[in-house]
Motif scaffolding. Structure first.
Motif, PDB file in Angstrom:
ATOM      1  N   LEU A  85      37.477  29.386  29.823  1.00 54.43           N
ATOM      2  CA  LEU A  85      37.694  30.307  28.714  1.00 54.43           C
ATOM      3  C   LEU A  85      38.664  31.411  29.113  1.00 54.43           C
ATOM      4  CD1 LEU A  85      36.845  31.157  25.849  1.00 54.43           C
ATOM      5  CD2 LEU A  85      34.949  32.404  26.886  1.00 54.43           C
ATOM      6  N   GLU A  86      39.714  31.598  28.307  1.00 58.61           N
ATOM      7  CA  GLU A  86      40.696  32.645  28.565  1.00 58.61           C
ATOM      8  C   GLU A  86      41.024  33.341  27.249  1.00 58.61           C
ATOM      9  OE1 GLU A  86      45.231  32.810  30.208  1.00 58.61           O
ATOM     10  OE2 GLU A  86      43.820  31.543  31.304  1.00 58.61           O
ATOM     11  N   GLY A  87      41.039  34.670  27.269  1.00 54.90           N
ATOM     12  CA  GLY A  87      41.345  35.430  26.060  1.00 54.90           C
ATOM     13  C   GLY A  87      41.185  36.920  26.312  1.00 54.90           C
ATOM     14  N   TRP A  88      40.965  37.659  25.244  1.00 49.84           N
ATOM     15  CA  TRP A  88      40.899  39.121  25.284  1.00 49.84           C
ATOM     16  C   TRP A  88      39.507  39.623  24.932  1.00 49.84           C
ATOM     17  CZ3 TRP A  88      45.127  41.991  26.737  1.00 49.84           C
ATOM     18  CH2 TRP A  88      46.348  41.326  26.763  1.00 49.84           C
ATOM     19  N   VAL A  89      39.049  40.653  25.664  1.00 52.46           N
ATOM     20  CA  VAL A  89      37.799  41.335  25.334  1.00 52.46           C
ATOM     21  C   VAL A  89      38.046  42.837  25.357  1.00 52.46           C
ATOM     22  CG1 VAL A  89      36.303  39.495  26.195  1.00 52.46           C
ATOM     23  CG2 VAL A  89      36.953  41.341  27.708  1.00 52.46           C
ATOM     24  N   ASN A  90      37.239  43.548  24.583  1.00 51.55           N
ATOM     25  CA  ASN A  90      37.337  45.001  24.566  1.00 51.55           C
ATOM     26  C   ASN A  90      36.834  45.537  25.903  1.00 51.55           C
ATOM     27  OD1 ASN A  90      36.690  47.819  24.094  1.00 51.55           O
ATOM     28  ND2 ASN A  90      37.063  47.364  21.939  1.00 51.55           N
ATOM     29  N   GLY A  91      37.640  46.365  26.550  1.00 49.47           N
ATOM     30  CA  GLY A  91      37.335  46.879  27.872  1.00 49.47           C
ATOM     31  C   GLY A  91      36.071  47.707  27.965  1.00 49.47           C
ATOM     32  N   ARG A  92      35.569  48.221  26.844  1.00 44.49           N
ATOM     33  CA  ARG A  92      34.332  49.022  26.918  1.00 44.49           C
ATOM     34  C   ARG A  92      33.123  48.173  27.278  1.00 44.49           C
ATOM     35  NH1 ARG A  92      33.633  50.456  20.605  1.00 44.49           N
ATOM     36  NH2 ARG A  92      35.807  50.811  20.943  1.00 44.49           N
ATOM     37  N   TYR A  93      33.288  46.835  27.212  1.00 42.50           N
ATOM     38  CA  TYR A  93      32.175  45.937  27.533  1.00 42.50           C
ATOM     39  C   TYR A  93      32.324  45.271  28.900  1.00 42.50           C
ATOM     40  CZ  TYR A  93      31.262  46.702  22.641  1.00 42.50           C
ATOM     41  OH  TYR A  93      31.009  47.299  21.429  1.00 42.50           O
ATOM     42  N   LEU A  94      33.246  45.766  29.706  1.00 46.78           N
ATOM     43  CA  LEU A  94      33.423  45.232  31.057  1.00 46.78           C
ATOM     44  C   LEU A  94      33.362  46.372  32.062  1.00 46.78           C
ATOM     45  CD1 LEU A  94      36.354  42.675  30.628  1.00 46.78           C
ATOM     46  CD2 LEU A  94      33.905  42.209  30.683  1.00 46.78           C
ATOM     47  N   ALA A  95      32.850  46.063  33.253  1.00 38.40           N
ATOM     48  CA  ALA A  95      32.816  47.005  34.373  1.00 38.40           C
ATOM     49  C   ALA A  95      33.192  46.230  35.628  1.00 38.40           C
ATOM     50  CB  ALA A  95      31.433  47.623  34.521  1.00 38.40           C
ATOM     51  N   PRO A  96      33.704  46.913  36.656  1.00 36.28           N
ATOM     52  CA  PRO A  96      34.023  46.205  37.905  1.00 36.28           C
ATOM     53  C   PRO A  96      32.802  45.453  38.428  1.00 36.28           C
ATOM     54  CG  PRO A  96      34.888  48.430  37.968  1.00 36.28           C
ATOM     55  CD  PRO A  96      34.023  48.337  36.733  1.00 36.28           C
ATOM     56  N   ASP A  97      33.025  44.225  38.843  1.00 37.00           N
ATOM     57  CA  ASP A  97      31.954  43.393  39.388  1.00 37.00           C
ATOM     58  C   ASP A  97      32.054  43.423  40.901  1.00 37.00           C
ATOM     59  OD1 ASP A  97      29.848  41.678  39.680  1.00 37.00           O
ATOM     60  OD2 ASP A  97      30.887  39.918  38.902  1.00 37.00           O
ATOM     61  N   LEU A  98      31.246  44.246  41.510  1.00 38.40           N
ATOM     62  CA  LEU A  98      31.258  44.376  42.962  1.00 38.40           C
ATOM     63  C   LEU A  98      30.395  43.282  43.569  1.00 38.40           C
ATOM     64  CD1 LEU A  98      30.887  48.243  43.105  1.00 38.40           C
ATOM     65  CD2 LEU A  98      32.983  46.885  43.171  1.00 38.40           C
TER      66      LEU A  98
END
Length: 128
Positions: A85-98
């Motif tokens: 899956l490749e596409g666009w998501v709103n950045g407010r729903y992502l955080a760095p995955d450490l």
């Protein structure tokens, strides 16, 4: 003697920089990785064809999805890849995955879902 020293030092510095360039070029920077945040446990994060809320939904990410690869930015939108899956998501729903050394990486199929009616992703081709 001082006049000859400065050009010699400059030439040596240039030679060192040129010699180091191939090693610097070989170092690949890993793309950023993200995890889904701010999505309720019974909800999903839509992955869209374009960076806007009206664009076609290509698929969905579950609220526990992690290891999502960041491919670029446009305004508050992040272009991502999660499995096929490749596409666009709103950045407010992502955080760095450490990295968490105690958590095994999830399978991409467990985290990404195609949108209803979307064409299935092509099967990976064997490399010769």
């Amino acid at each position: 003697m001082r006049r000859g020293l400065l050009p010699a030092l400059a030439a040596a510095l240039v030679a060192i920089v040129i010699a180091a360039m191939p090693a610097l070029a070989q170092q690949k920077q890993e793309p950023p990785r993200y995890k889904v945040v701010n999505v309720a446990a019974d909800d999903v994060l839509n992955v869209r064809a374009q960076p806007n809320a009206e664009a076609e939904i290509l698929g969905r990410l579950r609220p526990n999805a992690g290891g999502i690869i960041g491919l670029g930015f446009r305004d508050r939108w992040i272009r991502i890849r999660s499995g096929p899956l490749e596409g666009w998501v709103n950045g407010r729903y992502l955080a760095p995955d450490l990295p968490d050394p105690n958590r095994p990486p999830p399978a991409a199929a467990e985290l990404a879902q195609p949108a209803p009616g979307a064409a299935p992703a092509p099967a990976p081709q064997a490399q010769p």
